[in-house]
Design a protein around this motif. Structure first.
Motif, PDB file in Angstrom:
ATOM      1  N   LEU A 104     -16.159  -9.734 -61.520  1.00 53.29           N
ATOM      2  CA  LEU A 104     -16.631  -9.000 -62.701  1.00 53.29           C
ATOM      3  C   LEU A 104     -17.830  -8.115 -62.358  1.00 53.29           C
ATOM      4  O   LEU A 104     -17.948  -6.994 -62.868  1.00 53.29           O
ATOM      5  N   VAL A 105     -18.718  -8.610 -61.498  1.00 54.66           N
ATOM      6  CA  VAL A 105     -19.849  -7.784 -61.052  1.00 54.66           C
ATOM      7  C   VAL A 105     -19.332  -6.563 -60.298  1.00 54.66           C
ATOM      8  O   VAL A 105     -19.852  -5.456 -60.458  1.00 54.66           O
ATOM      9  N   GLN A 106     -18.295  -6.728 -59.508  1.00 55.00           N
ATOM     10  CA  GLN A 106     -17.699  -5.617 -58.771  1.00 55.00           C
ATOM     11  C   GLN A 106     -17.171  -4.545 -59.721  1.00 55.00           C
ATOM     12  O   GLN A 106     -17.262  -3.345 -59.432  1.00 55.00           O
ATOM     13  N   LEU A 107     -16.635  -4.961 -60.854  1.00 54.47           N
ATOM     14  CA  LEU A 107     -16.107  -4.012 -61.841  1.00 54.47           C
ATOM     15  C   LEU A 107     -17.219  -3.356 -62.650  1.00 54.47           C
ATOM     16  O   LEU A 107     -17.194  -2.145 -62.903  1.00 54.47           O
ATOM     17  N   ILE A 108     -18.209  -4.141 -63.046  1.00 56.73           N
ATOM     18  CA  ILE A 108     -19.223  -3.660 -63.983  1.00 56.73           C
ATOM     19  C   ILE A 108     -20.382  -2.952 -63.283  1.00 56.73           C
ATOM     20  O   ILE A 108     -20.850  -1.902 -63.722  1.00 56.73           O
ATOM     21  N   PHE A 109     -20.856  -3.553 -62.185  1.00 53.76           N
ATOM     22  CA  PHE A 109     -22.065  -3.054 -61.513  1.00 53.76           C
ATOM     23  C   PHE A 109     -21.924  -3.269 -60.002  1.00 53.76           C
ATOM     24  O   PHE A 109     -22.613  -4.110 -59.421  1.00 53.76           O
ATOM     25  N   PRO A 110     -21.037  -2.533 -59.320  1.00 53.61           N
ATOM     26  CA  PRO A 110     -20.773  -2.764 -57.894  1.00 53.61           C
ATOM     27  C   PRO A 110     -22.004  -2.593 -57.013  1.00 53.61           C
ATOM     28  O   PRO A 110     -22.120  -3.222 -55.958  1.00 53.61           O
ATOM     29  N   GLU A 111     -22.934  -1.755 -57.425  1.00 49.54           N
ATOM     30  CA  GLU A 111     -24.137  -1.512 -56.616  1.00 49.54           C
ATOM     31  C   GLU A 111     -25.098  -2.713 -56.647  1.00 49.54           C
ATOM     32  O   GLU A 111     -26.010  -2.798 -55.825  1.00 49.54           O
ATOM     33  N   PHE A 112     -24.904  -3.592 -57.582  1.00 51.67           N
ATOM     34  CA  PHE A 112     -25.804  -4.737 -57.770  1.00 51.67           C
ATOM     35  C   PHE A 112     -25.838  -5.615 -56.522  1.00 51.67           C
ATOM     36  O   PHE A 112     -26.871  -6.197 -56.178  1.00 51.67           O
ATOM     37  N   LYS A 113     -24.707  -5.715 -55.826  1.00 51.48           N
ATOM     38  CA  LYS A 113     -24.620  -6.584 -54.647  1.00 51.48           C
ATOM     39  C   LYS A 113     -25.536  -6.127 -53.522  1.00 51.48           C
ATOM     40  O   LYS A 113     -25.984  -6.947 -52.708  1.00 51.48           O
ATOM     41  N   SER A 114     -25.815  -4.831 -53.454  1.00 51.28           N
ATOM     42  CA  SER A 114     -26.683  -4.320 -52.387  1.00 51.28           C
ATOM     43  C   SER A 114     -28.161  -4.598 -52.662  1.00 51.28           C
ATOM     44  O   SER A 114     -29.000  -4.487 -51.764  1.00 51.28           O
TER      45      SER A 114
END
Length: 392
Positions: free
Chosen positions: A162-172
């Motif tokens: 879900l994070v990948q769909l909503i806010f992919p940049e968050f992981k960086s």
């Protein structure tokens, strides 16, 4: 000696009794009772009646370890001070097949087969004890935790997707999106759109000192995010996080219970590098009474990491695979320990390097280390000793 074999099931039990020395039987066929108080009382009455008829009060009772169905009747028999032994169904099945060419299987014959196994292996009788009760409890807790941890992995994967769909940049921005700060921000806002409108001071209050990113970086990244803007994804993300946190709380509760039992019955296992409370609980619970294993090799066979030998005439298989019989939970725990112990124990490290120099694959080496770990565990439990890390 009176031998009682009980074939257990969910709603009924079948038992067969005989006097070992004279061969006298209580009944020519097995007796069936219901799995309730009246049935248990009848079993006790019949045993006492047979004791009186034979003049022998020495009673050995055997039953197969079959999931949870044996638990209640064992508790009753122990309350009546009987000596009870749990038997691996694989062993009784081998006895049944060895007794005749065409070996029928039914509840009546199964109880008699248990009696035959106990007579043939009378020197191996190992009664169920209170310490085994604690290990049974540890086994149940550890297995349940094993399955809950799988649920946690699935819940984390759902959050990640879900994070990948909503806010992919968050992981960086975070080294671990399941960390306290990352989860707090995701749970508070649920989408980059809301994070972009948040006050920098509020974001900063959710970050701990070890975070590599700042509140301003998070807000600026959120403003440029290419994530999906649909509100229902944000709802699903917050729900997935709450589910993950709920599962983690369950695991924490199980960890506390497991720690209590490990500290009481098998603290010496913790002296082995790579074994923490979780693995110690799995190992001790699955092994149960170490005295039922006559050697370390039998423990290795029980864990299913012994190789299947395939030979016929002049043919001899070059590549042997593990049998994978026995406890998959014990096998999994040994694998986890094998991955770690060679990195912290000089003796195992030297053994790893030796096998690596021989050109062995990583997982082949771990398979060899698993067997060495099993031998160490056998020695620690058998001798009630602490493992000493030796320097090479």
């Amino acid at each position: 000696m009176i031998i009682v074999g009980i074939d257990v099931a969910s709603e009924k039990h079948d038992y067969f009794m005989l006097h070992q020395e004279t061969g006298t039987v209580f009944s020519t066929s097995s007796v069936t009772i219901r799995n309730d108080e009246e049935g248990y009382k009848k079993l006790h009455k019949d045993i006492q009646s047979f004791c009186g008829a034979t003049g022998d009060s020495n009673v050995h009772i055997g039953l197969e370890s079959t999931g949870i169905y044996h638990t209640n009747i064992i508790a009753f028999l122990l309350s009546q001070d009987y000596k009870v032994m749990m038997i691996n169904p694989i062993l009784t099945n081998m006895t049944r097949k060895a007794s005749r060419v065409h070996s029928p299987k039914n509840d009546n014959l199964d109880a008699q087969t248990i009696c035959k196994y106990m007579i043939d292996h009378s020197d191996e009788f190992s009664p169920y004890t209170p310490s085994l009760y604690h290990k049974t409890a540890l086994k149940s807790l550890s297995r349940k935790r094993f399955f809950i941890s799988r649920e946690l992995r699935k819940a984390k994967l759902a959050v990640n997707n879900l994070v990948q769909l909503i806010f992919p940049e968050f992981k960086s921005l975070f080294t671990n999106i399941y960390g306290v700060s990352a989860i707090a921000i995701l749970k508070e806002y649920g989408s980059p759109k809301r994070i972009a409108k948040a006050h920098e001071r509020k974001i900063s209050s959710l970050l701990h000192g070890r975070c590599k990113c700042s509140a301003s970086q998070i807000i600026e990244t959120a403003k440029r995010s290419v994530g999906l803007k649909d509100d229902f994804y944000s709802f699903e993300l917050i729900d997935a996080i709450e589910e993950m946190e709920h599962i983690q709380k369950r695991i924490d509760a199980y960890n506390a219970q497991i720690k209590m039992f490990v500290d009481e019955i098998c603290p010496n296992l913790l002296s082995i590098p790579g074994i923490g409370y979780t693995n110690a609980g799995l190992i001790a619970g699955e092994i149960g009474d170490i005295d039922r294993f006559h050697s370390a090799e039998s423990l290795i066979a029980f864990s299913g990491i012994d190789p299947i030998v395939h030979e016929s005439g002049k043919f001899k298989a070059k590549h042997l695979i593990p049998s994978k019989r026995g406890s998959k939970y014990l096998r999994n725990a040994l694998f986890q320990v094998a991955r770690i112990i060679w990195q912290h124990d000089p003796v195992f490290a030297e053994y790893y390097s030796k096998k690596q120099a021989e050109g062995k694959h990583y997982y082949v080496i771990l398979g060899h280390i698993q067997k060495k770990v099993a031998r160490v565990i056998y020695s620690v439990l058998k001798n009630n000793s602490v493992y000493q890390v030796r320097r090479v």
